[in-house]
Write an enzyme that holds these catalytic residues in place. Structure first.
Site, PDB file in Angstrom:
ATOM      1  N   HIS A  90     -23.408  45.696   8.657  1.00  0.00           N
ATOM      2  CA  HIS A  90     -23.050  44.930   7.454  1.00  0.00           C
ATOM      3  C   HIS A  90     -24.227  44.048   7.040  1.00  0.00           C
ATOM      4  O   HIS A  90     -24.700  43.234   7.828  1.00  0.00           O
ATOM      5  CB  HIS A  90     -21.827  44.042   7.714  1.00  0.00           C
ATOM      6  CG  HIS A  90     -20.554  44.823   7.793  1.00  0.00           C
ATOM      7  ND1 HIS A  90     -19.322  44.234   7.674  1.00  0.00           N
ATOM      8  CD2 HIS A  90     -20.324  46.137   7.959  1.00  0.00           C
ATOM      9  CE1 HIS A  90     -18.375  45.163   7.770  1.00  0.00           C
ATOM     10  NE2 HIS A  90     -18.969  46.322   7.958  1.00  0.00           N
ATOM     11  N   TYR A 216     -14.178  36.128   4.055  1.00  0.00           N
ATOM     12  CA  TYR A 216     -13.617  34.867   4.571  1.00  0.00           C
ATOM     13  C   TYR A 216     -12.986  34.157   3.379  1.00  0.00           C
ATOM     14  O   TYR A 216     -13.688  33.734   2.459  1.00  0.00           O
ATOM     15  CB  TYR A 216     -14.726  34.003   5.178  1.00  0.00           C
ATOM     16  CG  TYR A 216     -15.251  34.516   6.497  1.00  0.00           C
ATOM     17  CD1 TYR A 216     -16.203  35.529   6.562  1.00  0.00           C
ATOM     18  CD2 TYR A 216     -14.794  33.979   7.705  1.00  0.00           C
ATOM     19  CE1 TYR A 216     -16.695  36.000   7.782  1.00  0.00           C
ATOM     20  CE2 TYR A 216     -15.278  34.434   8.929  1.00  0.00           C
ATOM     21  CZ  TYR A 216     -16.221  35.441   8.954  1.00  0.00           C
ATOM     22  OH  TYR A 216     -16.695  35.894  10.159  1.00  0.00           O
ATOM     23  N   PRO A 308     -12.991  30.943  16.161  1.00  0.00           N
ATOM     24  CA  PRO A 308     -13.550  32.264  15.857  1.00  0.00           C
ATOM     25  C   PRO A 308     -14.201  32.394  14.479  1.00  0.00           C
ATOM     26  O   PRO A 308     -14.841  33.420  14.201  1.00  0.00           O
ATOM     27  CB  PRO A 308     -12.339  33.201  15.969  1.00  0.00           C
ATOM     28  CG  PRO A 308     -11.152  32.340  15.819  1.00  0.00           C
ATOM     29  CD  PRO A 308     -11.523  30.983  16.310  1.00  0.00           C
ATOM     30  N   LYS A 312     -18.891  33.761  16.846  1.00  0.00           N
ATOM     31  CA  LYS A 312     -19.977  33.416  17.775  1.00  0.00           C
ATOM     32  C   LYS A 312     -19.643  33.598  19.261  1.00  0.00           C
ATOM     33  O   LYS A 312     -20.550  33.651  20.101  1.00  0.00           O
ATOM     34  CB  LYS A 312     -20.396  31.948  17.562  1.00  0.00           C
ATOM     35  CG  LYS A 312     -21.228  31.733  16.326  1.00  0.00           C
ATOM     36  CD  LYS A 312     -22.661  32.200  16.527  1.00  0.00           C
ATOM     37  CE  LYS A 312     -23.396  32.482  15.256  1.00  0.00           C
ATOM     38  NZ  LYS A 312     -23.488  33.879  14.861  1.00  0.00           N
ATOM     39  N   TYR A 400     -25.326  33.106  11.041  1.00  0.00           N
ATOM     40  CA  TYR A 400     -24.369  34.195  11.251  1.00  0.00           C
ATOM     41  C   TYR A 400     -25.021  35.394  11.949  1.00  0.00           C
ATOM     42  O   TYR A 400     -24.452  35.979  12.866  1.00  0.00           O
ATOM     43  CB  TYR A 400     -23.756  34.609   9.906  1.00  0.00           C
ATOM     44  CG  TYR A 400     -22.442  35.359  10.047  1.00  0.00           C
ATOM     45  CD1 TYR A 400     -21.226  34.702   9.946  1.00  0.00           C
ATOM     46  CD2 TYR A 400     -22.425  36.730  10.279  1.00  0.00           C
ATOM     47  CE1 TYR A 400     -20.021  35.379  10.074  1.00  0.00           C
ATOM     48  CE2 TYR A 400     -21.224  37.420  10.415  1.00  0.00           C
ATOM     49  CZ  TYR A 400     -20.026  36.737  10.304  1.00  0.00           C
ATOM     50  OH  TYR A 400     -18.839  37.407  10.446  1.00  0.00           O
TER      51      TYR A 400
HETATM   52  P1  FAD Z   1     -13.726  36.783  28.704  1.00  0.00           P
HETATM   53  O1  FAD Z   1     -13.869  37.904  27.747  1.00  0.00           O
HETATM   54  O2  FAD Z   1     -12.546  35.889  28.575  1.00  0.00           O
HETATM   55  O3  FAD Z   1     -13.756  37.413  30.164  1.00  0.00           O
HETATM   56  C1  FAD Z   1     -13.432  36.662  31.316  1.00  0.00           C
HETATM   57  C2  FAD Z   1     -12.833  37.603  32.348  1.00  0.00           C
HETATM   58  O4  FAD Z   1     -12.586  36.896  33.554  1.00  0.00           O
HETATM   59  C3  FAD Z   1     -11.499  38.177  31.890  1.00  0.00           C
HETATM   60  O5  FAD Z   1     -11.520  39.581  31.995  1.00  0.00           O
HETATM   61  C4  FAD Z   1     -10.495  37.528  32.846  1.00  0.00           C
HETATM   62  O6  FAD Z   1      -9.378  38.368  33.093  1.00  0.00           O
HETATM   63  C5  FAD Z   1     -11.338  37.306  34.076  1.00  0.00           C
HETATM   64  N1  FAD Z   1     -10.835  36.268  34.971  1.00  0.00           N
HETATM   65  C6  FAD Z   1     -10.283  35.079  34.612  1.00  0.00           C
HETATM   66  N2  FAD Z   1      -9.958  34.382  35.711  1.00  0.00           N
HETATM   67  C7  FAD Z   1     -10.313  35.137  36.783  1.00  0.00           C
HETATM   68  C8  FAD Z   1     -10.205  34.946  38.195  1.00  0.00           C
HETATM   69  N3  FAD Z   1      -9.663  33.827  38.693  1.00  0.00           N
HETATM   70  N4  FAD Z   1     -10.662  35.913  39.015  1.00  0.00           N
HETATM   71  C9  FAD Z   1     -11.209  37.047  38.497  1.00  0.00           C
HETATM   72  N5  FAD Z   1     -11.318  37.272  37.161  1.00  0.00           N
HETATM   73  C10 FAD Z   1     -10.877  36.330  36.323  1.00  0.00           C
HETATM   74  N6  FAD Z   1     -16.568  36.339  19.464  1.00  0.00           N
HETATM   75  C11 FAD Z   1     -17.584  36.856  18.698  1.00  0.00           C
HETATM   76  O7  FAD Z   1     -18.749  36.782  19.106  1.00  0.00           O
HETATM   77  N7  FAD Z   1     -17.353  37.473  17.495  1.00  0.00           N
HETATM   78  C12 FAD Z   1     -16.095  37.587  17.012  1.00  0.00           C
HETATM   79  O8  FAD Z   1     -15.927  38.200  15.957  1.00  0.00           O
HETATM   80  C13 FAD Z   1     -15.006  37.032  17.780  1.00  0.00           C
HETATM   81  N8  FAD Z   1     -13.728  37.127  17.350  1.00  0.00           N
HETATM   82  C14 FAD Z   1     -12.719  36.760  18.192  1.00  0.00           C
HETATM   83  C15 FAD Z   1     -11.431  36.970  17.771  1.00  0.00           C
HETATM   84  C16 FAD Z   1     -10.380  36.637  18.601  1.00  0.00           C
HETATM   85  C17 FAD Z   1      -8.978  36.900  18.135  1.00  0.00           C
HETATM   86  C18 FAD Z   1     -10.628  36.079  19.907  1.00  0.00           C
HETATM   87  C19 FAD Z   1      -9.494  35.745  20.854  1.00  0.00           C
HETATM   88  C20 FAD Z   1     -11.908  35.843  20.329  1.00  0.00           C
HETATM   89  C21 FAD Z   1     -12.967  36.180  19.478  1.00  0.00           C
HETATM   90  N9  FAD Z   1     -14.277  35.987  19.863  1.00  0.00           N
HETATM   91  C22 FAD Z   1     -15.295  36.423  19.054  1.00  0.00           C
HETATM   92  C23 FAD Z   1     -14.581  35.352  21.159  1.00  0.00           C
HETATM   93  C24 FAD Z   1     -14.878  36.361  22.269  1.00  0.00           C
HETATM   94  O9  FAD Z   1     -13.819  37.280  22.392  1.00  0.00           O
HETATM   95  C25 FAD Z   1     -15.106  35.623  23.601  1.00  0.00           C
HETATM   96  O10 FAD Z   1     -16.031  34.593  23.388  1.00  0.00           O
HETATM   97  C26 FAD Z   1     -15.619  36.562  24.701  1.00  0.00           C
HETATM   98  O11 FAD Z   1     -14.571  37.368  25.179  1.00  0.00           O
HETATM   99  C27 FAD Z   1     -16.231  35.779  25.869  1.00  0.00           C
HETATM  100  O12 FAD Z   1     -16.581  36.654  26.899  1.00  0.00           O
HETATM  101  P2  FAD Z   1     -16.533  36.194  28.398  1.00  0.00           P
HETATM  102  O13 FAD Z   1     -16.950  37.371  29.207  1.00  0.00           O
HETATM  103  O14 FAD Z   1     -17.253  34.918  28.552  1.00  0.00           O
HETATM  104  O15 FAD Z   1     -15.013  35.829  28.689  1.00  0.00           O
HETATM  105  C1  DHB Z   2     -13.730  39.224  13.465  1.00  0.00           C
HETATM  106  C2  DHB Z   2     -13.419  38.100  14.179  1.00  0.00           C
HETATM  107  C3  DHB Z   2     -13.974  36.901  13.824  1.00  0.00           C
HETATM  108  O1  DHB Z   2     -13.708  35.801  14.519  1.00  0.00           O
HETATM  109  C4  DHB Z   2     -14.843  36.801  12.741  1.00  0.00           C
HETATM  110  O2  DHB Z   2     -15.357  35.610  12.396  1.00  0.00           O
HETATM  111  C5  DHB Z   2     -15.160  37.937  12.040  1.00  0.00           C
HETATM  112  C6  DHB Z   2     -14.596  39.148  12.407  1.00  0.00           C
HETATM  113  C7  DHB Z   2     -13.131  40.520  13.846  1.00  0.00           C
HETATM  114  O3  DHB Z   2     -12.341  40.535  14.802  1.00  0.00           O
HETATM  115  O4  DHB Z   2     -13.422  41.533  13.183  1.00  0.00           O
END
Ligand code: FAD
Ligand code: DHB
Length: 405
Positions: A90, A216, A308, A312, A400
């Site tokens: 995009h 957005y 979200p 980021k 972004y």
């Molecule tokens: P997580 O993905 O949370 O992974 C942590 C892992 O640790 C999990 O699998 C969990 O099960 C495991 N765990 C927890 N506790 C334990 C334990 N005690 N023992 C063993 N394992 C454990 N980010 C973006 O960059 N762009 C986006 O567009 C965006 N949109 C989003 C939309 C939504 C609806 C949501 C919910 C989040 C969004 N995010 C976005 C954020 C992004 O999903 C998270 O920042 C990302 O998942 C972080 O990765 P992580 O590996 O740090 O944590």
């Molecule tokens: C999506 C999630 C976001 O938080 C965002 O800012 C843009 C796109 C997505 O899930 O596609």
């Protein structure tokens, strides 16, 4: 630093199976899996333990937007093949307000772009790469706990998928276990926390996107976001109350609200289709500092959360583990601790920048419950200024697509 052996050692005393590795990684989200992959490329052993099942981790619907900095890194480390084939590039986004689209043209403003490629696809690619390279991923663990992190022989104890007690002897522990994990709670830290009086209700629908880019949308009934995953799948979000009950949002109500908030001149861009996923996400800003205590390092959501709106979260997790893998490789291969010493300060600079961007996008685009007419006019003034100012648009664009490392 000693090398490591993945051969299990049985502790005759308590029947606890002990495994030795250089880096014990807690959590198989994007942070933990990518860290394990990067360490492997640097010649450092790791074991990843994850409390959820592999199926759950592969299917969890979350982020969708990869910064240019993230896609560059994934390509560089051999993870770009499917992303480049299936990801949607995009060149901009739209801010939708005053009944019109106002484009933020990333290509023209900063010469870069973003890629829409679901987080679970990145996770699947990472699991495949770790399996291909003989990586150790242990799913379905329980009772995870960290010990001796103030020494140079930290340990992780847990129960494996069969409920057997296990012990991982490490040189270093990486806490990549997300916001609700055990790592952050095991170390002293300063917590910077900000809650928002709203949440997002997100749906994934089997319906062809009618737009080519994300929108957005600022609307008096609340924020809405138009996104997608593929030429067949649309991803849509609605601002809802923080304590919203999903049962009160039958599909018909979700569609009606999406149409109302996103329509321009009575025309809605939303095409309806069968729902593949529906969920509510709380909105929060949170930073834990420092991101290191002794031999335990925090990365990703374990250390920080952003709302979200700026897309980021996953990108910050990637930025953290890029730094952490370099620091740990220097420590464990060359006994050089300089990058390890600076890890927290360096990572936090990018974290706070992303916190600021996510907060400002969130504040500009959401309706605060009880907001008066003055507050709405200020938001609209900010949106109109942004759409008409090259300087303001460039600021959004460079944040972004991802600021340089
Ligand atoms: P997580 O993905 O949370 O992974 C942590 C892992 O640790 C999990 O699998 C969990 O099960 C495991 N765990 C927890 N506790 C334990 C334990 N005690 N023992 C063993 N394992 C454990 N980010 C973006 O960059 N762009 C986006 O567009 C965006 N949109 C989003 C939309 C939504 C609806 C949501 C919910 C989040 C969004 N995010 C976005 C954020 C992004 O999903 C998270 O920042 C990302 O998942 C972080 O990765 P992580 O590996 O740090 O944590
Ligand atoms: C999506 C999630 C976001 O938080 C965002 O800012 C843009 C796109 C997505 O899930 O596609």
């Amino acid at each position: 630093m000693t090398g490591s052996s993945l051969a299990p050692m049985l502790d005759a005393g308590n029947q606890e199976e002990r495994v030795r590795t250089q880096v014990g990684i807690i959590g198989a989200g994007p942070a933990g899996l990518l860290l394990s992959h990067l360490l492997h490329l640097g010649g450092v052993d790791s074991v990843v333990i994850e409390e959820r099942s592999e199926d759950y981790v592969r299917q969890r619907v979350r982020a969708g937007v990869l910064e240019n900095t993230t896609t560059d890194l994934l390509r560089e480390v051999g993870l770009g093949e499917r992303m480049d084939r299936e990801g949607l590039v995009h060149g901009g986004i739209s801010l939708r307000f005053d009944g019109a689209d106002h484009r933020v043209d990333f290509e023209e403003l900063v010469g870069r772009n973003v890629t829409v490629y679901g987080q679970q696809e990145v996770v699947k690619d990472l699991i495949a790469a770790r399996n291909r390279d003989g990586g150790q991923l242990l799913f379905d663990v329980s009772d995870t706990a960290v010990h001796d992190i103030d020494t140079d022989r930290p340990r992780i104890t847990f129960r494996d998928s069969a409920g057997q007690p296990r012990e991982l002897l490490c040189d270093v522990i990486a806490g990549c276990d997300g916001f609700h994990g055990v790592s952050r709670k095991s170390v002293p830290h300063e917590a910077y926390d900000h809650a928002y009086p709203f949440a997002w209700l997100g749906i994934l629908a089997k319906a062809a996107p009618t737009r080519e880019e994300l929108a957005y949308t600022y609307h008096e009934r609340g924020f809405a976001l138009y996104s997608m995953r593929s030429p067949e799948i649309t991803r849509l979000y609605l601002q809802v109350a923080p304590d919203e009950n999903l049962d009160e949002w039958p599909d018909d109500r979700v569609w009606a609200e999406l149409h109302t908030r996103m329509a321009v001149d009575g025309e809605s861009p939303v095409l309806e289709g069968p729902l593949l996923d529906k969920g509510i996400t709380a909105m929060r800003s949170f930073v834990a500092a420092p991101m290191r205590h002794g031999r335990l390092f925090l990365a990703g959501d374990a250390a920080h959360i952003v709302p979200p709106t700026g897309a980021k979260g996953m990108n910050l997790a990637v930025a953290d583990v890029r730094l952490l893998s370099q620091a740990l490789t220097e420590l464990l291969r060359r006994n050089d601790s300089r990058l390890v010493e600076s890890y927290s300060d360096t990572a936090l600079q990018r974290v706070w920048r992303a916190e600021a961007f996510s907060w400002s996008m969130t504040s500009m685009l959401h309706i605060r419950p009880g907001a008066d007419a003055f507050q709405r006019q200020v938001q609209l003034a900010q949106l109109r200024y942004t759409a008409g100012s090259r300087a303001a648009l460039t600021s959004i664009a460079e944040n972004y697509v991802g600021l340089p490392w």
